[in-house]
Design a protein around this motif. Structure first.
Motif, PDB file in Angstrom:
ATOM      1  N   LEU A 335       0.822  -1.215   0.000  1.00  0.00           N
ATOM      2  CA  LEU A 335       0.000   0.000   0.000  1.00  0.00           C
ATOM      3  C   LEU A 335       0.853   1.261   0.000  1.00  0.00           C
ATOM      4  CD1 LEU A 335      -2.732  -0.753   2.714  1.00  0.00           C
ATOM      5  CD2 LEU A 335      -2.999  -0.785   0.218  1.00  0.00           C
ATOM      6  N   PHE A 336       2.042   1.144   0.591  1.00  0.00           N
ATOM      7  CA  PHE A 336       2.864   2.338   0.796  1.00  0.00           C
ATOM      8  C   PHE A 336       4.097   2.354  -0.098  1.00  0.00           C
ATOM      9  CE2 PHE A 336       0.506   1.670   4.721  1.00  0.00           C
ATOM     10  CZ  PHE A 336      -0.031   2.919   4.948  1.00  0.00           C
ATOM     11  N   GLU A 337       4.049   1.602  -1.209  1.00  0.00           N
ATOM     12  CA  GLU A 337       5.239   1.538  -2.048  1.00  0.00           C
ATOM     13  C   GLU A 337       5.680   2.918  -2.520  1.00  0.00           C
ATOM     14  OE1 GLU A 337       4.612  -1.405  -5.082  1.00  0.00           O
ATOM     15  OE2 GLU A 337       5.070  -3.044  -3.715  1.00  0.00           O
ATOM     16  N   GLY A 338       4.673   3.777  -2.767  1.00  0.00           N
ATOM     17  CA  GLY A 338       4.989   5.148  -3.195  1.00  0.00           C
ATOM     18  C   GLY A 338       5.823   5.866  -2.149  1.00  0.00           C
ATOM     19  N   SER A 339       5.459   5.727  -0.882  1.00  0.00           N
ATOM     20  CA  SER A 339       6.190   6.406   0.188  1.00  0.00           C
ATOM     21  C   SER A 339       7.608   5.870   0.299  1.00  0.00           C
ATOM     22  CB  SER A 339       5.474   6.210   1.530  1.00  0.00           C
ATOM     23  OG  SER A 339       4.108   6.488   1.394  1.00  0.00           O
ATOM     24  N   ILE A 340       7.745   4.539   0.165  1.00  0.00           N
ATOM     25  CA  ILE A 340       9.072   3.948   0.280  1.00  0.00           C
ATOM     26  C   ILE A 340       9.974   4.413  -0.850  1.00  0.00           C
ATOM     27  CG2 ILE A 340      10.345   1.761   0.235  1.00  0.00           C
ATOM     28  CD1 ILE A 340       7.972   0.472   1.646  1.00  0.00           C
ATOM     29  N   GLU A 341       9.388   4.533  -2.046  1.00  0.00           N
ATOM     30  CA  GLU A 341      10.171   5.030  -3.177  1.00  0.00           C
ATOM     31  C   GLU A 341      10.745   6.408  -2.883  1.00  0.00           C
ATOM     32  OE1 GLU A 341       7.660   4.560  -6.525  1.00  0.00           O
ATOM     33  OE2 GLU A 341       9.061   3.243  -7.552  1.00  0.00           O
ATOM     34  N   GLN A 342       9.935   7.243  -2.195  1.00  0.00           N
ATOM     35  CA  GLN A 342      10.395   8.598  -1.893  1.00  0.00           C
ATOM     36  C   GLN A 342      11.396   8.624  -0.753  1.00  0.00           C
ATOM     37  OE1 GLN A 342       7.340  11.746  -1.659  1.00  0.00           O
ATOM     38  NE2 GLN A 342       5.935  10.249  -2.554  1.00  0.00           N
ATOM     39  N   LEU A 343      11.218   7.745   0.218  1.00  0.00           N
ATOM     40  CA  LEU A 343      12.103   7.756   1.384  1.00  0.00           C
ATOM     41  C   LEU A 343      12.462   6.310   1.712  1.00  0.00           C
ATOM     42  CD1 LEU A 343      13.406   9.553   3.543  1.00  0.00           C
ATOM     43  CD2 LEU A 343      11.371   9.232   4.943  1.00  0.00           C
ATOM     44  N   VAL A 344      13.572   5.855   1.122  1.00  0.00           N
ATOM     45  CA  VAL A 344      13.881   4.429   1.159  1.00  0.00           C
ATOM     46  C   VAL A 344      14.313   3.980   2.563  1.00  0.00           C
ATOM     47  CG1 VAL A 344      16.306   4.557   0.521  1.00  0.00           C
ATOM     48  CG2 VAL A 344      14.925   2.607  -0.236  1.00  0.00           C
ATOM     49  N   ALA A 345      14.675   4.935   3.437  1.00  0.00           N
ATOM     50  CA  ALA A 345      15.022   4.571   4.816  1.00  0.00           C
ATOM     51  C   ALA A 345      13.865   3.874   5.509  1.00  0.00           C
ATOM     52  CB  ALA A 345      15.426   5.817   5.600  1.00  0.00           C
ATOM     53  N   LEU A 346      12.641   4.175   5.069  1.00  0.00           N
ATOM     54  CA  LEU A 346      11.466   3.530   5.673  1.00  0.00           C
ATOM     55  C   LEU A 346      11.560   2.011   5.568  1.00  0.00           C
ATOM     56  CD1 LEU A 346       8.562   5.818   4.364  1.00  0.00           C
ATOM     57  CD2 LEU A 346       9.721   5.893   6.583  1.00  0.00           C
ATOM     58  N   ALA A 347      12.037   1.537   4.408  1.00  0.00           N
ATOM     59  CA  ALA A 347      12.133   0.092   4.194  1.00  0.00           C
ATOM     60  C   ALA A 347      13.089  -0.548   5.198  1.00  0.00           C
ATOM     61  CB  ALA A 347      12.597  -0.194   2.768  1.00  0.00           C
ATOM     62  N   ALA A 348      14.157   0.167   5.516  1.00  0.00           N
ATOM     63  CA  ALA A 348      15.151  -0.404   6.430  1.00  0.00           C
ATOM     64  C   ALA A 348      14.665  -0.379   7.868  1.00  0.00           C
ATOM     65  CB  ALA A 348      16.472   0.361   6.301  1.00  0.00           C
ATOM     66  N   GLY A 472       2.201   4.507   7.594  1.00  0.00           N
ATOM     67  CA  GLY A 472       1.103   5.469   7.575  1.00  0.00           C
ATOM     68  C   GLY A 472       1.526   6.798   8.167  1.00  0.00           C
ATOM     69  N   LEU A 473       2.107   6.775   9.348  1.00  0.00           N
ATOM     70  CA  LEU A 473       2.568   8.006   9.989  1.00  0.00           C
ATOM     71  C   LEU A 473       3.596   8.715   9.106  1.00  0.00           C
ATOM     72  CD1 LEU A 473       3.036   7.015  13.766  1.00  0.00           C
ATOM     73  CD2 LEU A 473       1.243   8.436  12.764  1.00  0.00           C
ATOM     74  N   ALA A 474       4.502   7.918   8.523  1.00  0.00           N
ATOM     75  CA  ALA A 474       5.543   8.503   7.673  1.00  0.00           C
ATOM     76  C   ALA A 474       4.921   9.185   6.468  1.00  0.00           C
ATOM     77  CB  ALA A 474       6.525   7.417   7.231  1.00  0.00           C
ATOM     78  N   THR A 475       3.929   8.557   5.855  1.00  0.00           N
ATOM     79  CA  THR A 475       3.289   9.136   4.679  1.00  0.00           C
ATOM     80  C   THR A 475       2.607  10.453   5.035  1.00  0.00           C
ATOM     81  OG1 THR A 475       2.912   6.892   3.884  1.00  0.00           O
ATOM     82  CG2 THR A 475       1.673   8.645   2.816  1.00  0.00           C
ATOM     83  N   ILE A 476       1.963  10.487   6.208  1.00  0.00           N
ATOM     84  CA  ILE A 476       1.238  11.699   6.605  1.00  0.00           C
ATOM     85  C   ILE A 476       2.210  12.819   6.963  1.00  0.00           C
ATOM     86  CG2 ILE A 476      -0.313  12.697   8.329  1.00  0.00           C
ATOM     87  CD1 ILE A 476      -1.586   9.920   8.592  1.00  0.00           C
ATOM     88  N   PHE A 477       3.248  12.504   7.749  1.00  0.00           N
ATOM     89  CA  PHE A 477       4.051  13.582   8.320  1.00  0.00           C
ATOM     90  C   PHE A 477       5.359  13.876   7.590  1.00  0.00           C
ATOM     91  CE2 PHE A 477       1.468  12.205  11.945  1.00  0.00           C
ATOM     92  CZ  PHE A 477       0.864  13.407  12.244  1.00  0.00           C
ATOM     93  N   LEU A 478       5.833  12.920   6.812  1.00  0.00           N
ATOM     94  CA  LEU A 478       7.180  13.122   6.246  1.00  0.00           C
ATOM     95  C   LEU A 478       7.154  13.495   4.766  1.00  0.00           C
ATOM     96  CD1 LEU A 478       9.189  10.192   7.874  1.00  0.00           C
ATOM     97  CD2 LEU A 478       8.924  12.555   8.659  1.00  0.00           C
ATOM     98  N   LEU A 479       6.073  13.120   4.064  1.00  0.00           N
ATOM     99  CA  LEU A 479       6.132  13.270   2.599  1.00  0.00           C
ATOM    100  C   LEU A 479       5.278  14.433   2.107  1.00  0.00           C
ATOM    101  CD1 LEU A 479       5.959   9.472   1.842  1.00  0.00           C
ATOM    102  CD2 LEU A 479       7.979  10.911   2.031  1.00  0.00           C
TER     103      LEU A 479
END
Lengths: 479, 479
Positions: A335-348, A472-479
């Motif tokens: 669901l959040f692949e878009g967010s991970i693409e923008q901020l790859v640290a999320l995946a780690a 979810g939090l990352a998508t709302i607050f970081l991107l």
């Protein structure tokens, strides 16, 4: 130690080592013989071979059936069957009772019906009932025919109970007496026996109709004056069980009241059989092993030397469940692949949130399930426990969240990311704590087993939940 | 059921429910009284209050110490202490022996030194030894002074052993006889006792120097002719233990040979004490609970109603370890951030590879650790087990890998990605299987506890390994 021969665990180990050594030699000789097949077979070697076998057989004869069972269990299949062939036929029955279910299957598969019948002949009705589920159907039918009416009745009744019920665990080796005779008469009566049944720590006092009146502990018989009547000495308020009682409750009662044997009576109060501590100890051991196995996703006890295919069969079910929950977690990430693409640290960072939530949730669920099992936790305690576990989770989540947030800040130099990580960890641990309390209590209220699969369920929730909260939090607050 | 009062688990539950009901009423009245404080206190209510307490006290007096212990354990702290105050002082000692360590702490914390001394006065040396570690130091010293020389010696020797050694579990309630007397004399000797110690299923035969000659089972005493000599009837080859023997080995011997009591002798063969089945049952239960708890990352038994801070203390250690392993896995992912940026599907799929590897590895390690604990698995079996587990892992990995590869192909429409996923899953499960066999066997060879933390270690390896294999293969073949 003069005349006293030690038979403590160490010296048992010695005996086992000797058997293993003999088996090893046996194997060496067999290999040698095998290699020389077709050639001129060396007489000397064949003699050595025979000598080894004879010595092995002698060693086995000296051992307690439980020790032979132990050796059989610790041998790979071919050697196990070779040793099994060396065991005297009249001991087969006792040994079959001692081995684990998985190993018993391999031994019975190696016997023909006649051998099984011979082994079964030395056993009582209650012991036969333990073996019966593993025997071929026609053998059981044939066995039934060889029993006298009373034994047949007992076997049938033992088989009619569930594996986890008192009725399936009791034996019929009780000595009954009347309450209107003197202890002197009881003592004389006992002396007519060649031997008393194992675990006879009390005699059962019944009336003419077989109704249980009380029990006479052997201890009391020994210290009381022979002139006294049984009625004066017996305890009229013993712990008794119903054949339909749950075995785990019976085991707890044995533990709690330090029982060695106890009468089993039917609904009319008629003496039906007896429970003994050895059955309860086996039950406690098996129950706890079951708990450990199912926590690891093994359906049942597995013969450690069983074939690969058998093991696959034992393990696939939980792997399949695990695959489903992993797939679910994977879709949450999807669901959040878009967010991970923008901020790859999320995946780690996301596996950390999920993993520590799972660990914390498992701690909670283990506590609660154990409390339910011992009867300390009731549904009514739910709110209090929820408050406590939530408190523990908040504190642990915050402390470790801060540690981790600092590390993440050092690695990625992003304060906002660290704050999101801290919040996600705390929230996921809170989720884990709540679910860890609620899931077993709901199952308890629905009268289901609170333990079964609870760890898998908690991990599924903390994985998917952790990924969802963090991303979810990352998508709302970081991107 | 006529005169026979049932005391089976159900009726125990009834009694417990009554106590809970009385406590509830007690609480209601207390709340009422509390609300009216400062106003005119209603005499009637205070009477009801007292009546409730008296009834509660009466109920408690009727219960077995183990049942009172059970009630105390299932009550939140304030109510637990209220009930504890109602228990008669002379029963305090017995009840303290029955409660779990965590609950015992809360009860002792509520007692002053005098109360503790009074409770301890009713106990034997071996029972005092069980309590001593939880008592204030000055109380233990004071206690020592009140004991006679023999009791003090026994208490000291019991305290000198490790918690897990036979010496710490034995009691001194053995009845000793000589081998040159007739059974008639033995019977008369026994009749001089008011009561025999619990679990007296055999008498211990010693010579003038206290050296153990054999044991006389009570069963044999009952069926044999009174004219026979002890020496003719006794078994000269009993199972005996050394005070330094490992308790878990003793427990296995009790289980294997269906023992009820057994002599403990020192290195010279002198009778030193005795072990009984009830201690062994408690040990088996505690050991298995320890296993379940430590698998979930709880350091020790926890009072389910303990304070939040106490619980945090009990749980933080494993969470910290988990955090380290999670951080390691996270850094492995960090290595491949570039690859994930290019193909974000990797982020969604990687937890599946890690998760199912962890599950599979835990299955293997549980089997092996159990096999080691029961003595079935030795270091020499390593290669055979490795072959088997690798086979199981390959089959399971391939089957579930294909299922998952198909799903991934449907989701991402990328054949190469599916093939990498399949390969990574199979390889990671192979890694899990090898480590699951090798880690416990290495620990066994190094004489360490094979179980401790093995699940954490396996999960750490399959997480980091899974991420590394999957992302590594993807980087090589997909980008």
């Amino acid at each position: 130690m003069s005349e006293l021969k030690r038979k403590s665990p160490e010296s048992l180990q010695d005996r086992l080592d000797q058997v293993h050594e003999l088996l090893r030699r046996h194997r060496l000789v067999e290999n040698l013989v095998h290699r020389q097949e077709g050639e001129h077979q060396d007489l000397v070697e064949s003699l050595v071979h025979k000598q080894n076998l004879v010595e092995l057989q002698r060693k086995l004869d000296e051992l307690h059936p439980a020790d032979v069972a132990y050796i059989l269990e610790s041998l790979p299949l071919e050697e196990r069957l070779a040793v099994w062939q060396l065991v005297k036929a009249e001991r087969d029955g006792d040994i079959l009772l001692e081995v684990s279910d998985a190993v018993r299957e391999t031994l019975i598969a190696d016997m023909d019906n006649e051998e099984i019948m011979a082994a079964a002949n030395s056993l009582d009705a209650d012991e036969l009932a333990d073996l019966a589920p593993d025997l071929p159907r026609d053998v059981v039918r044939e066995l039934m025919d060889t029993l006298d009416a009373q034994q047949r009745e007992r076997l049938k009744s033992a088989l009619s109970f569930d594996e986890d019920q008192v009725g399936a665990m009791m034996d019929f080796d009780m000595i009954t007496i009347r309450d209107d005779v003197s202890l002197e008469v009881v003592s004389r009566y006992l002396r007519r026996f060649d031997a008393l049944p194992d675990h006879t720590d009390k005699l059962f006092v019944v009336d003419n109709d077989g109704l249980l009146q009380g029990v006479l502990p052997v201890k009391k018989l020994l210290v009381s004056s022979p002139d006294l009547l049984v009625a004066d000495v017996m305890s009229a308020d013993p712990v008794v069980f119903d054949p339909e009682d749950d075995a785990s409750e019976a085991a707890q009662a044995f533990e709690r009241y330090d029982l060695i044997s106890a009468p089993v009576v039917d609904a009319q109060g008629k003496l039906f059989g007896r429970l003994t501590i050895d059955e309860m100890v086996d039950y406690i051991r098996e129950e706890s092993e079951q708990e450990v196995l199912s926590a690891a996703g093994l359906r049942e006890e597995e013969d450690i030397f069983s074939s690969v295919w058998k093991s696959v069969g034992n393990r696939w079910a939980w792997l399949a469940i695990n695959l489903c929950t992993a797939l679910l977690a994977s879709r949450v990430i999807g669901l959040f692949e878009g967010s991970i693409e923008q901020l790859v640290a999320l995946a780690a960072l996301m596996p950390i949130v999920a993993g520590i939530g799972g660990n914390s949730g498992n701690q909670t669920v283990t506590m609660i399930v154990r409390g339910i099992a011992t009867g300390q936790v009731q549904v009514a305690h739910g709110r209090r426990l929820l408050r406590k576990e939530a408190g523990v989770a908040l504190i642990n989540g915050f402390i470790w969240g801060v540690v981790l947030a600092c590390i993440a800040w050092l690695l990625y130099d992003n304060v906002a990311l660290s704050v999101v990580l801290l919040s996600a960890m705390t929230l996921n641990m809170l989720l884990a704590a709540c679910m860890g309390v609620v899931i077993p209590l709901i199952r308890l209220r629905l009268d289901r087993d609170p333990a079964l699969g609870s760890s898998v369920m908690i991990t599924a929730i903390t994985d998917s939940g952790g990924f969802f909260i963090f991303l979810g939090l990352a998508t709302i607050f970081l991107l």
